[in-house]
Design an enzyme around this catalytic site. Structure first.
Site, mmCIF file in Angstrom:
data_model
loop_
_atom_site.group_PDB
_atom_site.id
_atom_site.type_symbol
_atom_site.label_atom_id
_atom_site.label_comp_id
_atom_site.label_asym_id
_atom_site.label_seq_id
_atom_site.Cartn_x
_atom_site.Cartn_y
_atom_site.Cartn_z
ATOM 1 C CD GLU A 37 -2.958 1.089 2.314
ATOM 2 O OE1 GLU A 37 -2.891 0.310 3.142
ATOM 3 O OE2 GLU A 37 -3.723 2.208 2.641
ATOM 4 N NE ARG A 263 3.804 -7.417 10.800
ATOM 5 C CZ ARG A 263 3.269 -6.880 10.280
ATOM 6 N NH1 ARG A 263 2.720 -7.130 8.994
ATOM 7 N NH2 ARG A 263 4.136 -5.665 9.144
ATOM 8 C CE LYS A 273 3.038 0.045 4.915
ATOM 9 N NZ LYS A 273 2.587 0.073 3.408
HETATM 10 P P1 ATP Z 1 2.895 -2.031 8.150
HETATM 11 O O1 ATP Z 1 2.132 -2.787 9.536
HETATM 12 O O2 ATP Z 1 4.574 -1.964 8.433
HETATM 13 O O3 ATP Z 1 1.994 -1.150 7.492
HETATM 14 P P2 ATP Z 1 1.592 -3.601 5.811
HETATM 15 O O4 ATP Z 1 1.583 -4.570 6.018
HETATM 16 O O5 ATP Z 1 0.561 -2.760 6.620
HETATM 17 O O6 ATP Z 1 3.164 -2.713 6.435
HETATM 18 P P3 ATP Z 1 1.854 -3.514 3.468
HETATM 19 O O7 ATP Z 1 2.053 -2.059 2.305
HETATM 20 O O8 ATP Z 1 -0.124 -3.275 3.138
HETATM 21 O O9 ATP Z 1 1.899 -2.569 4.548
HETATM 22 O O10 ATP Z 1 2.325 -4.356 2.310
HETATM 23 C C1 ATP Z 1 3.492 -4.712 1.994
HETATM 24 C C2 ATP Z 1 3.519 -6.255 2.356
HETATM 25 O O11 ATP Z 1 4.393 -7.034 2.895
HETATM 26 C C3 ATP Z 1 1.860 -7.616 2.873
HETATM 27 O O12 ATP Z 1 1.657 -8.232 2.002
HETATM 28 C C4 ATP Z 1 2.196 -7.825 3.689
HETATM 29 O O13 ATP Z 1 1.946 -8.616 4.061
HETATM 30 C C5 ATP Z 1 4.220 -7.514 4.393
HETATM 31 N N1 ATP Z 1 4.500 -7.387 5.127
HETATM 32 C C6 ATP Z 1 4.093 -6.224 5.735
HETATM 33 N N2 ATP Z 1 4.838 -6.187 7.259
HETATM 34 C C7 ATP Z 1 6.011 -7.707 6.778
HETATM 35 C C8 ATP Z 1 6.738 -7.894 8.199
HETATM 36 N N3 ATP Z 1 7.119 -7.216 9.168
HETATM 37 N N4 ATP Z 1 7.182 -8.794 7.923
HETATM 38 C C9 ATP Z 1 6.794 -9.964 6.799
HETATM 39 N N5 ATP Z 1 6.081 -9.353 5.862
HETATM 40 C C10 ATP Z 1 5.144 -7.430 5.468
HETATM 41 MG MG MG Z 2 -1.186 -3.398 5.076
#
Ligand code: ATP
Ligand code: MG
Length: 554
Positions: A37, A263, A273
């Site tokens: 995102e 994660r 984020k």
């Molecule tokens: P955050 O929790 O940091 O805001 P998010 O999951 O909202 O991260 P996205 O941009 O939606 O951020 O994530 C894109 C991809 O990265 C998703 O498939 C998510 O599951 C993966 N992802 C995000 N954080 C991690 C992490 N700490 N370890 C592994 N994969 C991750």
């Molecule tokens: Mg997300």
């Protein structure tokens, strides 16, 4: 076991799934996607997801899409979109022509929402967000059906079209799936599919004022792209029934499967984020690419090579159980790569002047120095030597304890690539601080070995004073002062006040200024450093320290 011999443990249950699906003929080729995102910069956790998705395709063939999950115009920005592409490429992955946006599918997603309404599987709800929350129930109590749940299909269609036409303000109405308000899985209690947001979208402008929720957009986007394995983190585990329900109800062109993995979490590090955005907005760090940030941009500016990140992710493994990786494992992966790859130079961070009394005044010479003992093809370079040098303040003690083998009065040591020197006297200022050492050298030891075979116990780095260039060196420590930042609720409170130490007047081997080196180098005995990509003057960032200085190791 030494760091360089650490076994590379590759534990990855997703490889087993993919390999079985290919072997059984379920899929001829696999299609994965990385779906960020664009509401912030990518961090080390995303690097894990990127390596998993692109890595499976590298190993098994097929393709991996980069898809922006751009369904919320209120939080998304073009700056983030550009940064994400640069970061994925820098990590070494290529989506080819497969760059997509959830917003590419807004029209199709909208038509499918009408399909759900027509099938009696979705309705327009006029409840406020608060009412909806109250009526959702709890883990132990069923939810209450909305008073609008039984609206007729025609009325739902009419209201949904008017939502799309912009007749209602933000939050006035939503479109909800009609599933089961008593489900044990709260995600199935009539989840919201669409909400009204009157904010221009970076790509669709003001064409749309209703936007699909992640849960509605995601699976259908996967299906439209013929994704075979939709890999996400464990928090989506209980969204999977909704993912599957939507795919079953709609005439989608493919049937992707969702799999969840744990994660990445790391000690002394925050990978969220939302928190990282807060550090940037509140000025706790110097932007998204502050070298202390666990963002890809920050790690790049700190000199961490992409190969080390990929190697670290591989070692951390892919499992379904949540765990926290020790930051020492990350540092070890970085060191291990740089030990093989980085050119060596000499730099003195806390200089102490040395005068070689028996070296002729005004004379200097060039000595041969090996660029990388781990890589003979890296060759050698010339290092200037003269009567006045700098050594590290820490390498001298006036009254050394028994085990101190570096310089002290009367002690002989080797200057790397140069000569043996012996300290004759320490000169002090009025306040008693040592400001200069008077030494002598043995001209017969040129290159660092004595013809009579006598040994010294320490080898020290040095820089010729008249040739040295001044630089600022920034030493980074962990951004947090405890291994589990935020464990008491407030991550900001756990920020390490000593995460940055600035050394204003380090002395470097002159070639470091002449050569506009962009790669990370080793300052012998001190660690790995990289020229800062933003600073105007000569500024180096410390990437990571060395575990052992060679004074101890040799
Ligand atoms: P955050 O929790 O940091 O805001 P998010 O999951 O909202 O991260 P996205 O941009 O939606 O951020 O994530 C894109 C991809 O990265 C998703 O498939 C998510 O599951 C993966 N992802 C995000 N954080 C991690 C992490 N700490 N370890 C592994 N994969 C991750
Ligand atoms: Mg997300």
């Amino acid at each position: 076991m030494s760091e360089t011999e650490a076994p590379v443990v590759v534990n990855n249950f997703l490889r087993d799934i993919v390999s079985a699906d290919l072997a059984s003929g379920k899929h001829k080729e696999i299609v994965t996607r990385f779906p960020p995102e664009p509401n912030g910069y990518l961090h080390l956790g995303h690097a894990k997801a990127i390596c998993i998705n692109f890595g499976l395709v590298e190993e098994f063939g097929g393709r991996c899409h980069l898809r922006y999950d751009d369904t919320n115009p209120a939080k998304e920005e073009q700056e983030y979109i550009d940064a994400i592409e640069a970061d994925v490429r820098w990590l070494g992955f290529d989506w080819g022509r497969h760059l997509y946006h959830a917003s590419d599918y807004f029209e199709q997603l909208y038509l499918w929402a009408e399909t759900l309404i027509e099938k009696g599987l979705a309705y327009v709800d006029d409840q406020t967000p608060d009412e909806m929350r109250l009526n959702r129930g709890t883990l132990t109590e069923a939810g209450k059906p909305s008073p609008f749940r039984e609206r007729a299909v025609a009325e739902n269609l009419d209201l949904f079209r008017r939502m799309k036409a912009g007749e209602f303000p933000n939050g006035a109405r939503t479109l909800r799936a009609k599933i089961d308000m008593a489900s044990g899985n709260i995600n199935l209690r009539d989840p919201v599919l669409y909400r009204i947001i009157h904010t221009p979208h970076p790509r669709t402008g003001t064409t749309w004022c209703i936007f699909p929720m992640y849960d509605y957009a995601h699976g259908q986007s996967d299906a439209l792209e013929h994704v075979t394995h939709s890999l996400c983190t464990l928090e989506y585990d209980d969204h999977r029934p909704l993912y599957d329900w939507l795919l079953e109800q709609l005439p989608v062109p493919a049937r992707p499967r969702q799999y969840e993995f744990a994660r990445l979490n790391m000690t002394y590090t925050v990978l969220s984020k939302r928190s990282l955005t807060q550090f940037v907005k509140e000025g706790h760090v110097d932007g998204w690419d502050d070298p202390r940030m666990p963002t890809i941009a920050g790690m790049r500016r700190r000199g961490i090579p992409p190969e080390a990140i990929r190697d670290f992710v591989k070692r951390a493994g892919v499992a379904r159980a949540n765990s926290v990786v020790d930051i020492a494992m990350f540092d070890a992966a970085v060191r291990e790569y740089l030990n093989k790859a980085a050119s060596r130079y000499m730099a003195v961070l806390k200089p102490l002047k040395v005068v070689i009394e028996n070296y002729p005044e005004g004379q200097s010479e060039e000595l041969e120095a090996v660029n990388n003992p781990e890589d003979p093809s890296a060759g050698s370079r010339k290092v200037p030597f003269s009567r006045e040098l700098y050594i590290e303040q820490d390498d001298f003690m006036e009254n050394p304890p028994k085990k101190f083998f570096r310089l002290s009065p009367g002690m002989e040591v080797r200057l790397r690539y140069a000569y043996f020197i012996t300290c004759r006297e320490a000169i002090k200022d009025a306040a008693g601080n040592i400001v200069e050492l008077r030494c002598t050298y043995d001209p017969a030891t040129k290159g660092g070995n004595a013809p009579d075979g006598r040994k010294v116990k320490a080898t020290m780095h040095w820089v010729s004073a008249p040739h040295a260039v001044n630089a600022e060196v920034r030493i980074y420590n962990t951004l947090f002062s405890r291994p589990d930042p935020g464990a008491d609720g407030d991550v900001v409170k756990d920020l390490n006040p000593n995460s940055l130490e600035v050394i204003a007047d380090a002395k470097l081997e002159p070639v470091l200024a002449a050569r506009n080196e962009k790669t990370t180098v080793q300052f012998e005995r001190l660690g790995y450093f990289v020229r800062d990509s933003k600073a105007k003057g000569l500024v180096f960032n410390r990437t990571v320290g060395l575990r052992d200085s060679f004074a101890k190791a040799q």
